[in-house]
Design an enzyme around this catalytic site. Sequence first.
Site, PDB file in Angstrom:
ATOM      1  N   ARG A  79      51.679  47.279  49.857  1.00  0.00           N
ATOM      2  CA  ARG A  79      50.746  47.533  50.940  1.00  0.00           C
ATOM      3  C   ARG A  79      51.333  48.618  51.853  1.00  0.00           C
ATOM      4  O   ARG A  79      52.536  48.699  52.042  1.00  0.00           O
ATOM      5  CB  ARG A  79      50.516  46.262  51.763  1.00  0.00           C
ATOM      6  CG  ARG A  79      49.624  45.229  51.076  1.00  0.00           C
ATOM      7  CD  ARG A  79      49.285  44.080  52.005  1.00  0.00           C
ATOM      8  NE  ARG A  79      50.442  43.345  52.418  1.00  0.00           N
ATOM      9  CZ  ARG A  79      51.015  43.421  53.624  1.00  0.00           C
ATOM     10  NH1 ARG A  79      50.488  44.192  54.564  1.00  0.00           N
ATOM     11  NH2 ARG A  79      52.083  42.720  53.897  1.00  0.00           N
TER      12      ARG A  79
ATOM     13  N   TYR B  80      47.038  49.749  44.361  1.00  0.00           N
ATOM     14  CA  TYR B  80      47.955  48.614  44.287  1.00  0.00           C
ATOM     15  C   TYR B  80      47.537  47.446  45.177  1.00  0.00           C
ATOM     16  O   TYR B  80      47.211  47.635  46.357  1.00  0.00           O
ATOM     17  CB  TYR B  80      49.372  49.047  44.693  1.00  0.00           C
ATOM     18  CG  TYR B  80      50.441  48.130  44.140  1.00  0.00           C
ATOM     19  CD1 TYR B  80      50.963  48.344  42.858  1.00  0.00           C
ATOM     20  CD2 TYR B  80      50.920  47.037  44.860  1.00  0.00           C
ATOM     21  CE1 TYR B  80      51.919  47.507  42.325  1.00  0.00           C
ATOM     22  CE2 TYR B  80      51.880  46.204  44.336  1.00  0.00           C
ATOM     23  CZ  TYR B  80      52.388  46.438  43.063  1.00  0.00           C
ATOM     24  OH  TYR B  80      53.338  45.607  42.536  1.00  0.00           O
TER      25      TYR B  80
ATOM     26  N   LYS C  95      43.564  40.628  51.234  1.00  0.00           N
ATOM     27  CA  LYS C  95      43.991  40.797  52.630  1.00  0.00           C
ATOM     28  C   LYS C  95      42.893  41.439  53.488  1.00  0.00           C
ATOM     29  O   LYS C  95      42.679  41.043  54.628  1.00  0.00           O
ATOM     30  CB  LYS C  95      45.268  41.639  52.702  1.00  0.00           C
ATOM     31  CG  LYS C  95      46.429  41.134  51.837  1.00  0.00           C
ATOM     32  CD  LYS C  95      46.867  39.734  52.182  1.00  0.00           C
ATOM     33  CE  LYS C  95      48.166  39.371  51.468  1.00  0.00           C
ATOM     34  NZ  LYS C  95      48.557  37.972  51.750  1.00  0.00           N
TER      35      LYS C  95
ATOM     36  N   HIS D 180      46.802  33.125  57.008  1.00  0.00           N
ATOM     37  CA  HIS D 180      47.720  33.488  55.920  1.00  0.00           C
ATOM     38  C   HIS D 180      48.535  32.237  55.568  1.00  0.00           C
ATOM     39  O   HIS D 180      49.717  32.147  55.892  1.00  0.00           O
ATOM     40  CB  HIS D 180      48.615  34.618  56.424  1.00  0.00           C
ATOM     41  CG  HIS D 180      49.409  35.302  55.353  1.00  0.00           C
ATOM     42  ND1 HIS D 180      50.542  36.031  55.631  1.00  0.00           N
ATOM     43  CD2 HIS D 180      49.239  35.373  54.017  1.00  0.00           C
ATOM     44  CE1 HIS D 180      51.027  36.516  54.509  1.00  0.00           C
ATOM     45  NE2 HIS D 180      50.258  36.138  53.521  1.00  0.00           N
TER      46      HIS D 180
ATOM     47  N   SER E 145      56.674  36.926  54.696  1.00  0.00           N
ATOM     48  CA  SER E 145      57.055  37.260  53.319  1.00  0.00           C
ATOM     49  C   SER E 145      58.520  36.897  53.073  1.00  0.00           C
ATOM     50  O   SER E 145      59.313  36.800  54.012  1.00  0.00           O
ATOM     51  CB  SER E 145      56.819  38.735  53.049  1.00  0.00           C
ATOM     52  OG  SER E 145      57.570  39.497  53.952  1.00  0.00           O
TER      53      SER E 145
ATOM     54  N   CYS F 281      59.799  34.041  52.187  1.00  0.00           N
ATOM     55  CA  CYS F 281      60.192  32.684  52.576  1.00  0.00           C
ATOM     56  C   CYS F 281      59.846  31.668  51.488  1.00  0.00           C
ATOM     57  O   CYS F 281      60.105  30.480  51.650  1.00  0.00           O
ATOM     58  CB  CYS F 281      59.516  32.269  53.871  1.00  0.00           C
ATOM     59  SG  CYS F 281      60.160  33.126  55.314  1.00  0.00           S
TER      60      CYS F 281
ATOM     61  N   ASP G 266      48.124  31.330  49.435  1.00  0.00           N
ATOM     62  CA  ASP G 266      48.203  32.515  50.296  1.00  0.00           C
ATOM     63  C   ASP G 266      47.246  32.515  51.483  1.00  0.00           C
ATOM     64  O   ASP G 266      47.623  32.941  52.559  1.00  0.00           O
ATOM     65  CB  ASP G 266      47.972  33.773  49.455  1.00  0.00           C
ATOM     66  CG  ASP G 266      48.459  35.045  50.148  1.00  0.00           C
ATOM     67  OD1 ASP G 266      49.489  34.984  50.839  1.00  0.00           O
ATOM     68  OD2 ASP G 266      47.796  36.084  50.013  1.00  0.00           O
TER      69      ASP G 266
ATOM     70  N   ARG H 235      54.575  42.139  40.477  1.00  0.00           N
ATOM     71  CA  ARG H 235      53.626  41.035  40.651  1.00  0.00           C
ATOM     72  C   ARG H 235      53.144  40.430  39.348  1.00  0.00           C
ATOM     73  O   ARG H 235      53.149  41.087  38.310  1.00  0.00           O
ATOM     74  CB  ARG H 235      52.385  41.559  41.390  1.00  0.00           C
ATOM     75  CG  ARG H 235      52.654  42.112  42.776  1.00  0.00           C
ATOM     76  CD  ARG H 235      52.781  41.013  43.776  1.00  0.00           C
ATOM     77  NE  ARG H 235      53.257  41.489  45.081  1.00  0.00           N
ATOM     78  CZ  ARG H 235      53.026  40.829  46.209  1.00  0.00           C
ATOM     79  NH1 ARG H 235      52.343  39.710  46.215  1.00  0.00           N
ATOM     80  NH2 ARG H 235      53.523  41.284  47.343  1.00  0.00           N
TER      81      ARG H 235
HETATM   82  O1  TSX Z   1      61.263  29.436  47.949  1.00  0.00           O
HETATM   83  C1  TSX Z   1      62.259  29.009  48.485  1.00  0.00           C
HETATM   84  N1  TSX Z   1      62.214  27.778  49.117  1.00  0.00           N
HETATM   85  C2  TSX Z   1      60.933  27.020  49.191  1.00  0.00           C
HETATM   86  C3  TSX Z   1      60.728  26.285  47.949  1.00  0.00           C
HETATM   87  C4  TSX Z   1      59.874  25.292  47.780  1.00  0.00           C
HETATM   88  N2  TSX Z   1      63.412  29.763  48.461  1.00  0.00           N
HETATM   89  C5  TSX Z   1      63.449  31.098  47.864  1.00  0.00           C
HETATM   90  C6  TSX Z   1      63.143  32.090  48.957  1.00  0.00           C
HETATM   91  C7  TSX Z   1      62.901  33.457  48.477  1.00  0.00           C
HETATM   92  C8  TSX Z   1      61.482  33.717  48.092  1.00  0.00           C
HETATM   93  C9  TSX Z   1      64.545  29.246  49.031  1.00  0.00           C
HETATM   94  N3  TSX Z   1      65.782  29.763  49.141  1.00  0.00           N
HETATM   95  C10 TSX Z   1      64.534  27.996  49.651  1.00  0.00           C
HETATM   96  C11 TSX Z   1      63.355  27.229  49.687  1.00  0.00           C
HETATM   97  O2  TSX Z   1      63.321  26.112  50.205  1.00  0.00           O
HETATM   98  N4  TSX Z   1      65.793  27.762  50.136  1.00  0.00           N
HETATM   99  C12 TSX Z   1      66.529  28.863  49.823  1.00  0.00           C
HETATM  100  C13 TSX Z   1      67.986  29.041  50.115  1.00  0.00           C
HETATM  101  C14 TSX Z   1      68.745  28.475  48.923  1.00  0.00           C
HETATM  102  C15 TSX Z   1      68.930  29.251  47.794  1.00  0.00           C
HETATM  103  C16 TSX Z   1      69.597  28.704  46.689  1.00  0.00           C
HETATM  104  C17 TSX Z   1      70.059  27.401  46.730  1.00  0.00           C
HETATM  105  C18 TSX Z   1      69.873  26.636  47.865  1.00  0.00           C
HETATM  106  C19 TSX Z   1      69.212  27.173  48.954  1.00  0.00           C
HETATM  107  N5  TSX Z   1      70.762  26.798  45.669  1.00  0.00           N
HETATM  108  C20 TSX Z   1      70.966  27.263  44.421  1.00  0.00           C
HETATM  109  O3  TSX Z   1      70.652  28.396  44.125  1.00  0.00           O
HETATM  110  C21 TSX Z   1      71.575  26.333  43.432  1.00  0.00           C
HETATM  111 MN    MN Z   2      50.450  36.851  51.496  1.00  0.00          MN
END
Ligand code: TSX
Ligand code: MN
Length: 596
Positions: free
Chosen positions: A69, A210, A219, A239, A261, A263, A286, A378
């Site tokens: 975007r 895109y 969006k 969102h 984004s 998270c 989304d 994507r």
């Molecule tokens: O999506 C994530 N969530 C929500 C899941 C339901 N991620 C990935 C974020 C990038 C898009 C996360 N990353 C989450 C999370 O709750 N927590 C974390 C941080 C994290 C990353 C790796 C591990 C633990 C915490 N452990 C291992 O990799 C083994």
């Molecule tokens: Mn979105």
Amino acid sequence: MTENRKVKAFVEESAILLQPNQIYWCDGSLAEATQLMEELVLQNKAIRLNQSLRPGCYLFRSDPSDVARVENRTFIASIDEKDAGPTNNWVHPDELKATMRQFFRGSMKGRTMYVIPFSMGPIGSHFSKIGIQITDSPYVVLNMRIMTRMGKSVLELLDQGSDFVPCLHSIGYPLNEGEMDPLWPCAPIEQKYISHFPEEKLIWSYGSGYGGNALLGKKCFSLRIASFIAKEEGWLAEHMLIIKVTNPLGRVKYFTGAFPSACGKTNLSMMVPSIPGWKVETIGDDIAWIKIGPDGRLYATNPEAGFFGVAPGTSVFSNPNAMKCIQKDTIFTNVALTDEGDVWWEGLTKSTPKHLIDWQGNDWNQASSSKAAHPNSRFTASIQNCPCISSNWEDTNGVPISAILFGGRRPDTIPLVLESTSWEHGVFLGSIMGSEMTAATISNEIGNVRRDPFAMKPFIGYHVCDYFNHWLSFTNRTKEELLPKIYMVNWFQKDQEGQFLWPGFGENARVLQWIFERCDQQVDTISTPIGKIPNPRDLNLDGLHISKNRFEQLFNIDPTSWKKEVTSIHNYYQSLGSTLPKVLKEQLEKLETYYT
Ligand code: TSX
Ligand code: MN
């Protein structure tokens, strides 16, 4: 075709301006999609993936200048500049239309103009809204077919006189006689325009093929134009993911969640709970359209019909359900291609393949310094492919919402979960949402917080302060006790060594359980100056090996961090101008009495 006069006029006037070779009305059928894809494969614009590994799956590679975007080329063209507010780019609608008309004039020369009738929301639901997208991109047609309800059923509604939002789109690359067509035609960045005319309920998009720039139902319509309509009509276009949570006794609640984004919103929407007997099912990943129902509660629906998810980071570990979604009938964009004709991206597997073709079509090996898949690559997959889709995801009345989650990626300051003390306080929490800027953020302010209120900063189709006021107005529209409880969650706190404090992913179900039980008033809370946190005995930690010290850190409210936070919120609020709701200023002032 249709006899709807407004539709006919829109299509005819567009054709006069765009001067395509031919006009094609999309019926949304499988036969149509198959034929379009065949043509794209013949032109080398699409790559047929190994059909025994990925049946019905194809790969597209975009131009390197057209990969995401374009927020600085996105415009809210309200008549009065003040109505667009400090978070949007504004140009007067007359001026923007005059500029864009020059670009649109003849921009479909040598191409087919596709007419895409689509519905956001289930056909026949009072939530649903119709759009008609005109485009010269068959890639857009194929993606819109997955992401929306498209074709014949919508034309029937239009025949019956339904209104629609005109969505005009061109990739901005006319083909003159004998000219060669690039694999991903588009216009240079300074000629790209993603324009919204909220008062007219109109979308004009030029120069990009895109994602959110080009799939105008997503969006542009379901957030920017819909948020404006929602303010007029007294509902919310957000969102947000929507999930159905079932406890071991079979009791059901629905939650929505807004996350900026990176998270893991899609991951949360499809999560597999680690705790026995609990079930999470997907309604949407989304966008949520939320209305007050006849009983005074808030009801949500997912206006989309597919997932347009970020590929990198998606794996059997992070999101096993998404991995099943994309086994078949999926469009991949800008991922890497394996020697077996399968897809690959960073984070998919622990070990990296020896050889790949990268997202730009070049040979790639383990010594290559660049990424094999674009970070914003994507997958487009139908919701029907999702093994954890809720059976009632298409309920025409939506689903009743018990809790709203606001998230962010914060290494400190924000506890694992925090309950708001009131609707007003909940709106305050939404307004101060943010994520730390990481190396992946295109900014030089690594470590600072980027504020993204309600995860809607790029998607509010009007003034951000009016948006906050609209959220606050819900206590006048219904009884406060009928409104969802509001929570802030943070899966991303880190310890002194930089290790994540909370295991996240399926373990987040423990937080969902606590929220679920709070909604039933089965557990109480501990009051703090920033809101309510769990009583330690009420968070289910069975089978999770977490030290008492780590647990305490997850809920630690550090006065030094909060002093910094209060100053940061103060500065942020000042940047939003003088129309910031008084109620929110008062929320901040109350915090300032504890932390100055
Ligand atoms: O999506 C994530 N969530 C929500 C899941 C339901 N991620 C990935 C974020 C990038 C898009 C996360 N990353 C989450 C999370 O709750 N927590 C974390 C941080 C994290 C990353 C790796 C591990 C633990 C915490 N452990 C291992 O990799 C083994
Ligand atoms: Mn979105």
